[in-house]
Design an enzyme around this catalytic site. Structure first.
Site, PDB file in Angstrom:
ATOM      1  N   CYS A 351      -7.717  -3.430  22.208  1.00 21.74           N
ATOM      2  CA  CYS A 351      -6.839  -2.230  20.687  1.00 21.74           C
ATOM      3  C   CYS A 351      -5.479  -3.712  20.577  1.00 21.74           C
ATOM      4  O   CYS A 351      -5.567  -3.331  19.269  1.00 21.74           O
ATOM      5  CB  CYS A 351      -6.090  -1.575  21.494  1.00 21.74           C
ATOM      6  N   ARG A 380      -8.594  -6.008  34.476  1.00 20.76           N
ATOM      7  CA  ARG A 380      -7.732  -4.206  35.107  1.00 20.76           C
ATOM      8  C   ARG A 380      -7.845  -4.571  36.966  1.00 20.76           C
ATOM      9  O   ARG A 380      -8.243  -4.723  37.246  1.00 20.76           O
ATOM     10  CB  ARG A 380      -8.607  -2.604  34.955  1.00 20.76           C
ATOM     11  N   GLN A 398     -15.767  -4.564  27.660  1.00 23.12           N
ATOM     12  CA  GLN A 398     -16.218  -3.855  27.126  1.00 23.12           C
ATOM     13  C   GLN A 398     -17.394  -3.798  25.469  1.00 23.12           C
ATOM     14  O   GLN A 398     -17.062  -5.083  24.734  1.00 23.12           O
ATOM     15  CB  GLN A 398     -14.972  -3.253  26.456  1.00 23.12           C
ATOM     16  N   ASP A 400     -15.908  -2.784  22.211  1.00 24.18           N
ATOM     17  CA  ASP A 400     -15.377  -2.127  22.218  1.00 24.18           C
ATOM     18  C   ASP A 400     -14.952  -2.278  20.525  1.00 24.18           C
ATOM     19  O   ASP A 400     -14.868  -3.546  19.866  1.00 24.18           O
ATOM     20  CB  ASP A 400     -14.041  -2.533  23.063  1.00 24.18           C
ATOM     21  N   HIS A 402     -12.280  -1.388  17.618  1.00 22.21           N
ATOM     22  CA  HIS A 402     -11.054  -0.196  16.732  1.00 22.21           C
ATOM     23  C   HIS A 402     -11.550  -0.254  15.308  1.00 22.21           C
ATOM     24  O   HIS A 402     -11.105  -1.140  14.447  1.00 22.21           O
ATOM     25  CB  HIS A 402      -9.877  -0.274  17.019  1.00 22.21           C
ATOM     26  N   LYS A 483      -9.512  12.738  22.785  1.00 20.56           N
ATOM     27  CA  LYS A 483     -10.376  12.222  23.066  1.00 20.56           C
ATOM     28  C   LYS A 483     -12.016  12.679  22.849  1.00 20.56           C
ATOM     29  O   LYS A 483     -11.636  14.092  23.666  1.00 20.56           O
ATOM     30  CB  LYS A 483     -10.529  10.593  24.215  1.00 20.56           C
ATOM     31  N   HIS A 529      -9.940   4.395  18.963  1.00 19.03           N
ATOM     32  CA  HIS A 529     -10.729   3.101  20.025  1.00 19.03           C
ATOM     33  C   HIS A 529     -11.969   4.298  20.351  1.00 19.03           C
ATOM     34  O   HIS A 529     -12.472   5.164  19.929  1.00 19.03           O
ATOM     35  CB  HIS A 529     -10.393   3.436  21.018  1.00 19.03           C
TER      36      HIS A 529
END
Length: 660
Positions: A351, A380, A398, A400, A402, A483, A529
């Site tokens: 992000c 991570r 991911q 991913d 945004h 979320k 997200h």
RNA sequence: GCCCAGAUAGCUCAGUCGGUAGAGCAACGCAUUCGUAAUGCGUAGGUCGUGGGUUCGAUUCCCACUCUGGGCUCCA
């Protein structure tokens, strides 16, 4: 005294002796019921069978073969285990021992910080069988808190629970132990063993017996990792020998679809020791499936109005200061790398970098919603003990995105996101989801209450409008916004979070993101997200288990294998391979060094969707013998016809996957 | 990170009360050319996870580390 009458679930009324218990009632109805009975519900409250009934009571009998009945069996078995442990390990302190799904556990503290080993399980189980054989009664008693503290004076964890209840700090776990209203209830099996508990329990230990202790582990007292580490024993318990055997068999079957086992057997990927924990390498057969998943994802995102971006794996620490990751997420990040012009970190999320892309030039309201998409590799620093195959890993990708939008666009955007997520998950055969809506943690959040409410409402409406059931997890939201998480279950019943849709008001603020509105004024966008697969690695792991390694034809690493019966048919086999390859199939062949039966067996073990056998007849007639996975062999199928049918099957699957 | 268990051939595993290891499958070679889930014979393959200690001698006993599994905590 005159008889009492009680009513049953079917509305009928029974007269009973004045001192009758629920067990007497069960016996009066029938000997089968008496035998199956483990507890009762009287006036809506679960009670022991030995409890005396009163006139006018509404009673139903809980039998062993029901969810409620098994719960009682498991809870009672936990008590038996605690007694066995206190017998074998004098001085052991016992804490709590609830029934859980499929079984029970009990947490202990052994004298001198001793620990259980696997070998102890057999001894404890043998001791439990003795207790069952002795048919000890479960005798309920009630007492004041003071009396209970006296009684459990040598059980400090029990005293702590009582004291917490006294000081009104009790949580559900405590209430399950002690009950309500300042009265403590306890169940005594023998003079040597009594445990604080609300019950109900079976009348005596002889009702138990179909159990198995499964594993030992550590567990923190009250789940607090700063608190003492207790010794936990897990077991399973059932109403019959058969039910226990079925459950154990099911566990064995589940083990066969374990993604780690299948990943090795099918040569999909591995976790080389030398690479370090939680890091995988993808072998060709795993990589082709991953490529297909990614290709599919890219296609869907392209159709869905997303714009593709790429960002690096490393960034200067200043970026993560701006984003707040170093403040809130440092524990989850790899340690810093000192370099000549600053401190760098592997990125744990994409992000911040996407925010930099948004901020790279002035944005207009006409560009919103702006949907940036990346298959982003993140790293991570997961704690060593939490790693778990592909499902919990340190380096992963991911899918991913945004989405930057106005506050007004948020609700529509979330609703369409939910469609998008479900459509993608269903393309991979998933239907059994759990939805969680996580709401504001009143002690840990930033931003206006008003926008929180609005965002939470937008998420809730999206779920409602899709007719989805969901659990509300109060206070489980990230600090920056509410979320929706979507979980699926793995082969052995564990639930894993895949998709997530999160609202965020924090990052746009921290990065000072702005767009120019129709009013020519500057406004702050909302950021969403979202990830669909979540992590490609985790999704793949769940996918392997979901299909038990037998990927549908459109995803299978090898879709067709052509087997010439003998060397003389190899040339013809090659033409069949060519025809399929020309039609886009992933096809290979295996020459006749091994026997045909052997090569078929190998192909079946590799879970290849189609095995084609070609021999003399086929060479003469231009046909193949088709042996489909999980189907019947069909001889003499025209090559053209098979190619057509194959092409149709794959394109139908892909079309279905595309939601067309 | 914490508790427990484990790491022996590519895979699945046996074994050594301390004297440097074995099976099945896989691989390779030869023979077999076969019509729908294991053809036969043979060959090769391991510094027993890594490092230290004890010992005349360690794969075996002890310690540390790495990795794996089951949990706890934490999380995609």
């Amino acid at each position: 005294m005159s008889n009492i009458s009680v009513s049953l679930p079917d509305g009928s009324v029974r007269d009973l002796a004045p001192d009758a218990t629920a067990l007497d009632l069960a016996a009066a109805i029938g000997s089968g019921l008496k035998k199956a009975a483990v507890a009762a519900v009287v006036d809506g409250r679960e009670t022991d069978l030995t409890a005396q009934l009163h006139d006018g009571a509404v009673v139903s009998i809980i039998t062993a073969g029901t969810d409620e009945g098994r719960h009682v069996l498991r809870h009672s078995t936990a008590h038996v285990m605690a007694q066995a442990v206190t017998r074998l390990f004098p001085g052991a302190k016992f804490t709590i021992g609830p029934a859980i799904e499929n079984g029970f556990y009990y947490d202990f503290e052994l004298p001198g910080g001793a620990t259980f080993s696997d070998d102890d399980l057999g001894r404890i189980e043998a001791e439990m069988r003795e207790i069952v054989k002795a048919n000890q009664p479960f005798v309920r008693s009630e007492m004041s808190m003071a009396a209970a503290k006296e009684l459990f004076a040598d059980q400090p964890y029990k005293v702590e629970i009582i004291e917490r209840v006294e000081s009104a700090e009790a949580d559900n776990e405590d209430s399950a132990e002690v009950g309500e209203g300042g009265i403590i209830s306890a169940y005594r099996n023998t003079d040597a063993f009594i445990d604080m508990c609300v019950g109900p329990h079976v009348p005596s230990t002889g009702k138990l017996g179909f159990f198995k202790l499964q594993r030992v582990s550590g567990a923190y007292w009250r789940g607090n990792e700063k608190g003492p580490m207790l010794q936990r024993i897990y077991g399973t318990a059932w109403e019959s020998k058969q039910a226990l055997a079925d459950h154990l068999h099911q566990l064995e079957e589940a083990l066969k679809r374990d993604h780690r086992k299948l990943a090795t057997e099918l040569d999909l990927l591995s976790f080389p020791h030398e690479l370090g924990g939680g890091l995988a390498v993808w072998h060709p057969k795993g990589a082709i499936v991953r490529k297909l998943m990614e290709d599919y994802s890219r296609l869907r995102h392209e159709q869905g109005g997303y714009e593709f971006v790429y960002t690096p794996h490393l960034a200067n620490g200043k970026l993560f200061e701006t984003s707040g990751h170093l403040q809130w997420y440092a524990d989850g990040m790899y340690p810093p790398m000192e370099m000549d012009n600053g401190t760098y970190y592997m990125k744990p999320m994409n992000c911040p970098m996407h925010c930099l892309i948004f901020r790279s030039r002035q944005r207009s309201y006409r560009e919103l919603p702006l949907r940036l998409f990346e298959l982003g590799n993140v790293y991570r620093y997961e704690r060593a003990g939490t790693l778990h195959g592909l499902l919990r890993i340190r380096g992963f990708t991911q899918d991913d995105s945004h989405i930057y939008c106005t506050k007004e666009q948020m609700a529509t955007e979330v609703a369409s996101l939910l469609d998008f997520v479900l459509s993608v998950l269903r393309a991979f055969g998933f239907e059994d989801f759990t939805f969680n809506l996580s709401t504001k943690d009143p002690d840990k959040y930033i931003g206006d209450d008003e926008i929180w409410d609005e965002a939470t409402e937008a998420l809730r409406q999206a779920l409602d409008s899709h007719g989805l059931e969901y659990a509300v997890k109060e206070g489980d939201a990230a600090f920056y916004g509410p979320k929706i998480d979507i979980d699926v279950r793995d082969a052995i019943g564990r639930s894993w979070q895949l998709s997530t849709i999160q609202a965020d008001f924090q990052l746009p603020e921290r990065f000072g993101l702005e767009y120019v509105g129709a009013d020519n004024g500057r406004h702050r966008p909302i950021m969403l997200h979202r990830a669909l697969f979540g992590s490609i690695e985790r999704f793949f792991g769940v996918l392997i288990e979901h299909y038990a390694g037998a990927f549908p034809t459109w995803l299978a690493p090898v879709q067709v294998r052509v087997l010439p019966v003998a060397e003389a048919h190899e040339e013809y086999a090659a033409t069949v391979v060519e025809a399929l390859r020309a039609a886009g199939a992933r096809v290979d062949t295996s020459v006749a060094d091994d026997g045909l039966g052997k090569r078929i067996r190998n192909a079946k073990l590799e879970k290849i969707p189609y095995v084609l056998v070609v021999g003399d007849d086929d060479v003469a007639a231009g046909t193949v013998g088709v042996n489909p996975r999980g189907g019947e062999v069909e001889r003499g199928v025209d090559v053209e016809a098979f190619v057509e049918q194959f092409r149709a099957e794959v394109s139908t699957a892909e079309t279905a996957a595309l939601g067309a």
